[in-house]
Design an enzyme around this catalytic site. Sequence first.
Site, mmCIF file in Angstrom:
data_model
loop_
_atom_site.group_PDB
_atom_site.id
_atom_site.type_symbol
_atom_site.label_atom_id
_atom_site.label_comp_id
_atom_site.label_asym_id
_atom_site.label_seq_id
_atom_site.Cartn_x
_atom_site.Cartn_y
_atom_site.Cartn_z
ATOM 1 N N SER A 87 1.127 -1.049 -0.140
ATOM 2 C CA SER A 87 0.358 0.330 -0.114
ATOM 3 C C SER A 87 1.012 1.555 0.162
ATOM 4 O O SER A 87 1.598 1.503 0.888
ATOM 5 C CB SER A 87 -0.871 -0.020 1.309
ATOM 6 O OG SER A 87 -1.614 1.204 1.330
ATOM 7 N N TYR A 140 -2.545 -1.028 11.085
ATOM 8 C CA TYR A 140 -2.651 -1.300 9.905
ATOM 9 C C TYR A 140 -1.172 -1.243 8.590
ATOM 10 O O TYR A 140 -0.856 -2.721 8.098
ATOM 11 C CB TYR A 140 -3.449 -0.767 8.991
ATOM 12 C CG TYR A 140 -4.122 -1.560 7.978
ATOM 13 C CD1 TYR A 140 -3.947 -2.579 7.057
ATOM 14 C CD2 TYR A 140 -3.626 -0.285 6.492
ATOM 15 C CE1 TYR A 140 -4.037 -2.289 5.435
ATOM 16 C CE2 TYR A 140 -3.459 -0.149 5.660
ATOM 17 C CZ TYR A 140 -3.862 -1.566 5.042
ATOM 18 O OH TYR A 140 -3.760 -1.225 3.657
ATOM 19 N N LYS A 148 1.646 -3.594 6.858
ATOM 20 C CA LYS A 148 1.768 -3.302 5.457
ATOM 21 C C LYS A 148 3.421 -2.976 5.208
ATOM 22 O O LYS A 148 4.454 -3.773 4.493
ATOM 23 C CB LYS A 148 1.245 -2.435 4.437
ATOM 24 C CG LYS A 148 0.020 -2.488 4.489
ATOM 25 C CD LYS A 148 -0.188 -3.800 3.192
ATOM 26 C CE LYS A 148 -1.896 -4.444 3.140
ATOM 27 N NZ LYS A 148 -2.159 -5.822 1.656
HETATM 28 C C1 WQD Z 1 -9.714 9.141 1.348
HETATM 29 C C2 WQD Z 1 -10.040 10.892 0.914
HETATM 30 C C3 WQD Z 1 -10.521 11.273 3.818
HETATM 31 C C4 WQD Z 1 -13.698 9.313 4.119
HETATM 32 C C5 WQD Z 1 -6.730 4.562 3.595
HETATM 33 C C6 WQD Z 1 -5.582 3.882 3.810
HETATM 34 C C7 WQD Z 1 -5.189 2.933 2.908
HETATM 35 C C8 WQD Z 1 -5.368 2.112 2.125
HETATM 36 C C9 WQD Z 1 -7.153 3.028 1.663
HETATM 37 C C10 WQD Z 1 -6.840 0.490 3.105
HETATM 38 C C11 WQD Z 1 -9.079 11.442 2.495
HETATM 39 C C12 WQD Z 1 -11.573 11.258 2.666
HETATM 40 C C13 WQD Z 1 -12.700 9.721 3.248
HETATM 41 C C14 WQD Z 1 -14.967 9.497 4.286
HETATM 42 C C15 WQD Z 1 -13.502 11.528 3.838
HETATM 43 N N1 WQD Z 1 -5.596 0.923 3.019
HETATM 44 N N2 WQD Z 1 -12.995 11.378 3.613
HETATM 45 N N3 WQD Z 1 -14.821 11.062 4.752
HETATM 46 O O1 WQD Z 1 -6.679 8.000 3.910
HETATM 47 O O2 WQD Z 1 -6.456 7.729 1.158
HETATM 48 O O3 WQD Z 1 -6.556 5.586 2.158
HETATM 49 O O4 WQD Z 1 -7.767 3.987 2.967
HETATM 50 O O5 WQD Z 1 -7.082 -0.595 1.950
HETATM 51 O O6 WQD Z 1 -3.695 2.531 3.906
HETATM 52 O O7 WQD Z 1 -4.663 4.342 4.575
HETATM 53 O O8 WQD Z 1 -8.786 6.197 1.563
HETATM 54 O O9 WQD Z 1 -10.804 6.567 1.353
HETATM 55 O O10 WQD Z 1 -10.324 6.331 3.692
HETATM 56 O O11 WQD Z 1 -9.860 8.291 2.210
HETATM 57 O O12 WQD Z 1 -13.867 12.634 3.144
HETATM 58 O O13 WQD Z 1 -16.377 9.377 4.891
HETATM 59 O O14 WQD Z 1 -11.854 10.546 1.381
HETATM 60 O O15 WQD Z 1 -10.035 12.129 4.473
HETATM 61 O O16 WQD Z 1 -9.043 12.956 2.602
HETATM 62 P P1 WQD Z 1 -6.663 6.627 2.448
HETATM 63 P P2 WQD Z 1 -9.896 7.060 2.265
#
Ligand code: WQD
Length: 333
Positions: free
Chosen positions: A124, A149, A153
């Site tokens: 990741s 998590y 990784k």
């Molecule tokens: C994306 C953007 C949030 C939800 C994480 C893990 C990574 C990977 C994927 C997992 C950010 C914003 C999100 C919400 C929001 N692994 N957001 N409201 O954080 O880039 O990555 O998930 O399997 O290792 O760190 O992905 O989709 O959670 O967030 O505003 O309800 O959307 O703040 O900017 P992220 P995400």
Amino acid sequence: MNILIAGGTGYIGSHICVELLESGHDVVVIDDFSNSKPDVLESIYKITGKHVKFYEFNVLDEEKTESVFKENKLDAVIHCCAFKAVGESVQKPIEYYTNNLMTTLVVAKMMKKYHVPSIVFSSSATVYGDPEVVPLTEDCKLGVTTNPYGATKAMMERILTDVQFANPEMSVTLLRYFNPIGAHESGLIGENPKGIPNNLMPYIMKVATGELPELGVFGDDYDTPDGTGVRDYIHVVDLAKGHVLAIEKYNTPGVHICNLGTGKGYSVLDIVHAFERVNGIKIPYVIKPRRPGDIATCYADPTRAKEQLGWVAEKNLDDMCRDTWNFAKKQLL
Ligand code: WQD
């Protein structure tokens, strides 16, 4: 080739199964359905007209895993069985470290014992931590991971790198995923997390179906064009195709590290507005405080994937939004 996918019925694993079968490979799957359902196997068959050879258990069960290595002459392993919810990992560190690290050790041990030469690991972009510069190349320094998590990784990468060093004939490939979203265009497989989703696109999907009233946007005061977080969203089918190429091309001994991203960054509001425009559905949202541990901007430099694998992402953001909604309509409404 005959390929074992550990975690092959999950969101990413199931799409990898489809692409491998459609490329003419044979597929063996181990999964305990801890984050998926048995119907996925039927869906994979409906899409491809081919069956995977399936075993139901957790790879932590070393004896059962060994029997799979004994029964099948494997050419390669794709390791994508892991717990993956960032927030949950903070609450359940023991479960996360146990599951994610021990499964990796069991897989590595069996590969050594049964002389399986090649592994592709689902890593990741989280291993880069808070990037000093974007776009991220594979040579960028690894960062501090902010949750168990992410730490698993980084540790899984380290374990496999050390195993390769001690077994120089092995090929170890670390594929660093950016933000996989979307679903197979058939609408038969996709991501449907249980309960309230952590990730952006599943959350938007559940607002679109009416299951959740509105999206919370985590912060609009980042140093980004519209103040919301910027990420590199990649269609899960493109991601899966990257695995087929990695299996076929990274077959020389060594550690191969490759980003899988598009190279484009989109903000949270870009995603919301694209989803609304493509699918004709309003997604109500409210701005909330920043989510702890989040970073402002993260996107890939995908040059290496193009040069070494001949891989480029073919699908765009509209495809990702359309395919997510197509999956939701077929499976959830
Ligand atoms: C994306 C953007 C949030 C939800 C994480 C893990 C990574 C990977 C994927 C997992 C950010 C914003 C999100 C919400 C929001 N692994 N957001 N409201 O954080 O880039 O990555 O998930 O399997 O290792 O760190 O992905 O989709 O959670 O967030 O505003 O309800 O959307 O703040 O900017 P992220 P995400």
